[in-house]
Design a protein around this motif. Structure first.
Motif, PDB file in Angstrom:
ATOM      1  N   VAL A 153     -32.836 -56.898 -34.263  1.00 23.93           N
ATOM      2  CA  VAL A 153     -33.017 -58.227 -35.081  1.00 23.93           C
ATOM      3  C   VAL A 153     -32.060 -58.143 -36.287  1.00 23.93           C
ATOM      4  O   VAL A 153     -32.389 -57.551 -37.303  1.00 23.93           O
ATOM      5  N   PHE A 154     -31.223 -58.880 -36.399  1.00 24.13           N
ATOM      6  CA  PHE A 154     -30.150 -59.179 -37.737  1.00 24.13           C
ATOM      7  C   PHE A 154     -30.397 -60.570 -38.400  1.00 24.13           C
ATOM      8  O   PHE A 154     -30.959 -61.307 -37.786  1.00 24.13           O
ATOM      9  N   ASP A 155     -30.038 -60.525 -39.493  1.00 28.92           N
ATOM     10  CA  ASP A 155     -30.302 -61.889 -40.393  1.00 28.92           C
ATOM     11  C   ASP A 155     -29.194 -62.790 -39.818  1.00 28.92           C
ATOM     12  O   ASP A 155     -29.479 -63.809 -40.037  1.00 28.92           O
ATOM     13  N   ASN A 156     -28.017 -62.482 -39.593  1.00 29.91           N
ATOM     14  CA  ASN A 156     -26.947 -63.276 -39.353  1.00 29.91           C
ATOM     15  C   ASN A 156     -25.854 -62.897 -38.612  1.00 29.91           C
ATOM     16  O   ASN A 156     -25.414 -61.669 -38.999  1.00 29.91           O
ATOM     17  N   PRO A 157     -25.382 -63.259 -37.645  1.00 28.72           N
ATOM     18  CA  PRO A 157     -24.271 -62.493 -36.996  1.00 28.72           C
ATOM     19  C   PRO A 157     -22.918 -62.360 -37.576  1.00 28.72           C
ATOM     20  O   PRO A 157     -22.107 -61.332 -37.293  1.00 28.72           O
ATOM     21  N   ASN A 158     -22.878 -63.244 -38.851  1.00 32.23           N
ATOM     22  CA  ASN A 158     -21.593 -62.687 -39.686  1.00 32.23           C
ATOM     23  C   ASN A 158     -21.974 -62.078 -40.800  1.00 32.23           C
ATOM     24  O   ASN A 158     -21.328 -62.089 -42.089  1.00 32.23           O
ATOM     25  N   SER A 159     -22.837 -61.458 -40.961  1.00 28.43           N
ATOM     26  CA  SER A 159     -23.510 -61.011 -42.220  1.00 28.43           C
ATOM     27  C   SER A 159     -22.990 -59.434 -42.652  1.00 28.43           C
ATOM     28  O   SER A 159     -22.566 -58.728 -41.784  1.00 28.43           O
ATOM     29  N   SER A 160     -23.321 -59.160 -43.680  1.00 27.35           N
ATOM     30  CA  SER A 160     -22.849 -57.735 -44.321  1.00 27.35           C
ATOM     31  C   SER A 160     -23.923 -56.800 -43.802  1.00 27.35           C
ATOM     32  O   SER A 160     -23.058 -55.450 -43.451  1.00 27.35           O
ATOM     33  N   THR A 161     -24.900 -56.903 -43.223  1.00 29.56           N
ATOM     34  CA  THR A 161     -25.606 -56.112 -42.495  1.00 29.56           C
ATOM     35  C   THR A 161     -25.155 -55.372 -41.152  1.00 29.56           C
ATOM     36  O   THR A 161     -25.108 -54.626 -40.630  1.00 29.56           O
ATOM     37  N   VAL A 162     -24.829 -56.757 -40.435  1.00 23.60           N
ATOM     38  CA  VAL A 162     -24.038 -56.489 -39.297  1.00 23.60           C
ATOM     39  C   VAL A 162     -22.696 -55.699 -39.305  1.00 23.60           C
ATOM     40  O   VAL A 162     -22.263 -54.630 -38.499  1.00 23.60           O
ATOM     41  N   ARG A 163     -21.862 -56.293 -40.267  1.00 27.19           N
ATOM     42  CA  ARG A 163     -20.562 -55.552 -40.498  1.00 27.19           C
ATOM     43  C   ARG A 163     -20.863 -53.948 -40.780  1.00 27.19           C
ATOM     44  O   ARG A 163     -19.916 -53.227 -40.281  1.00 27.19           O
ATOM     45  N   LEU A 164     -21.871 -53.731 -41.561  1.00 30.55           N
ATOM     46  CA  LEU A 164     -22.006 -52.127 -42.047  1.00 30.55           C
ATOM     47  C   LEU A 164     -22.317 -51.261 -40.884  1.00 30.55           C
ATOM     48  O   LEU A 164     -21.806 -50.337 -40.812  1.00 30.55           O
ATOM     49  N   LEU A 165     -23.552 -52.042 -40.315  1.00 29.74           N
ATOM     50  CA  LEU A 165     -23.752 -51.269 -38.861  1.00 29.74           C
ATOM     51  C   LEU A 165     -22.846 -51.184 -37.908  1.00 29.74           C
ATOM     52  O   LEU A 165     -22.690 -49.992 -37.204  1.00 29.74           O
ATOM     53  N   SER A 166     -21.920 -51.960 -37.677  1.00 27.77           N
ATOM     54  CA  SER A 166     -20.730 -51.993 -36.846  1.00 27.77           C
ATOM     55  C   SER A 166     -19.729 -50.910 -37.320  1.00 27.77           C
ATOM     56  O   SER A 166     -19.430 -49.951 -36.496  1.00 27.77           O
ATOM     57  N   GLU A 167     -19.442 -50.800 -38.537  1.00 30.72           N
ATOM     58  CA  GLU A 167     -18.630 -49.653 -39.002  1.00 30.72           C
ATOM     59  C   GLU A 167     -19.334 -48.459 -38.658  1.00 30.72           C
ATOM     60  O   GLU A 167     -18.630 -47.297 -38.315  1.00 30.72           O
ATOM     61  N   LYS A 168     -20.772 -48.073 -39.001  1.00 31.86           N
ATOM     62  CA  LYS A 168     -21.362 -47.003 -38.927  1.00 31.86           C
ATOM     63  C   LYS A 168     -21.553 -46.386 -37.538  1.00 31.86           C
ATOM     64  O   LYS A 168     -21.317 -45.403 -37.077  1.00 31.86           O
ATOM     65  N   ALA A 169     -21.307 -47.544 -36.547  1.00 32.71           N
ATOM     66  CA  ALA A 169     -21.634 -47.049 -35.265  1.00 32.71           C
ATOM     67  C   ALA A 169     -20.375 -46.843 -34.393  1.00 32.71           C
ATOM     68  O   ALA A 169     -20.109 -46.439 -33.305  1.00 32.71           O
ATOM     69  N   GLY A 170     -19.317 -47.383 -34.982  1.00 33.38           N
ATOM     70  CA  GLY A 170     -17.981 -47.439 -34.420  1.00 33.38           C
ATOM     71  C   GLY A 170     -17.617 -48.464 -33.439  1.00 33.38           C
ATOM     72  O   GLY A 170     -16.958 -48.305 -32.649  1.00 33.38           O
ATOM     73  N   ILE A 171     -18.713 -49.584 -33.179  1.00 29.84           N
ATOM     74  CA  ILE A 171     -18.678 -50.531 -32.313  1.00 29.84           C
ATOM     75  C   ILE A 171     -19.330 -51.733 -32.888  1.00 29.84           C
ATOM     76  O   ILE A 171     -20.056 -51.798 -33.884  1.00 29.84           O
TER      77      ILE A 171
END
Length: 307
Positions: A153-171
């Motif tokens: 569960v994320f806070d917002n689809p456009n949030s910084s948490t989503v962006r950071l995890l996307s970068e770490k995961a590579g997807i």
């Protein structure tokens, strides 16, 4: 009759002078400086509590009024680029592409780093396991079944948490059956506190220093220790582990100032990076970029002072 006309003219001119004088005086009073006036700041939702704390102290120290507006990271960048607002606080620096876009508009943002925080995973207090491997999170994001994870569960689809995890995961994180978003960190924390097996992704500041009305809810969740490699194993996002780089989802916080003049954007940035602002960071559980000085009084000095 002529005398009356002259008097009328005199009073009209005098009234005009008074109007101009007080208008100029009012404009001078309302003029924004680095420590006076009013300004609106866009703030990334995941780091709102620490910025709100800084705002409260800044306003008591200076004749200034800062209005904070919560937005997702993507919304903030768009607002700055569209010249909607001039000052923002986000958990990263601008990218090269964003820098170029600003330059093309003859805007040259001043970026000031003032702290280090982290994105954390939280789980229901009733869950048996408070350890998570980043590799398992990535597998779950790819659609694989992972033992112990019912949903993300994320806070917002456009949030910084989503962006950071996307970068770490590579997807790219995309909405799926068991991967979804709310609107705020508070909603994520509340949902996880009520649903065992769900893992929330939030800014650590919401757990270290929650609003008073959120404390009972925060007490029902656990912050998870994360493993990204074998070198450090599972690492809890403590102040020390965030500061020394052991925690894998740490990030820096920046104030972005696009005002282009000596206004409250500059003043607030100086406050954040100064002695008072850095002490607030330290007390919050986050990591200051420079540790506030301490006055150490020796026993000899105490004895001398008492004599």
């Amino acid at each position: 009759m002529k005398i009356m006309n002259k008097k009328h003219i005199f009073f009209i001119v005098l009234s005009f002078v008074f109007v101009i004088f007080f208008a100029c005086k009012k404009n001078n009073q309302d003029e924004e400086t680095i420590i006076k006036g009013k300004a609106t700041l866009l703030v990334d939702e995941s780091i709102f509590p620490i910025v709100e704390d800084q705002q409260a102290v800044f306003e008591t120290q200076y004749d200034a009024k800062l209005s904070l507006v919560r937005k997702s990271e993507a919304e903030i960048i768009n607002s700055l680029l569209n010249d909607t607002l001039k000052i923002a606080v986000i958990p990263r620096k601008l990218t090269d592409a964003e820098d170029k876009a600003f330059s093309n508009k003859k805007i040259f943002p001043k970026q000031t780093i003032f702290a280090k925080d982290a994105v954390v995973f939280i789980t229901n207090k009733m869950s048996k396991d408070s350890l998570i491997a980043l590799e398992d999170i990535v597998k779950f994001m790819k659609g694989e079944d992972v033992k112990g994870i019912k949903g993300l569960v994320f806070d917002n689809p456009n949030s910084s948490t989503v962006r950071l995890l996307s970068e770490k995961a590579g997807i790219k994180v995309t909405p799926q059956k068991n991967i979804f978003s709310f609107a705020t960190n508070n909603e994520v924390i509340k949902y996880v506190s009520q649903n065992e097996g769900m893992i929330g992704v939030v800014g650590v500041n919401w757990l270290f220093q929650p609003p008073l009305d959120m404390q009972p809810t925060v007490d029902k969740v656990s912050i998870m220790s994360v493993k990204s490699d074998e070198k450090f194993g599972f690492v809890y996002p403590s102040q020390e582990n965030i500061g020394n780089g052991k925690y894998p989802l740490a990030r820096h916080l920046y104030i972005i100032n696009c005002q282009g003049y000596s206004g409250l954007g500059m003043g607030f940035a100086s406050f954040l990076g100064g002695e008072r602002g850095q002490r607030i960071i330290l007390k919050s559980g986050l990591v200051p970029v420079r540790y506030p000085s301490r006055n150490i009084v020796t026993r000899k000095q105490v004895l001398n002072d008492n004599n």
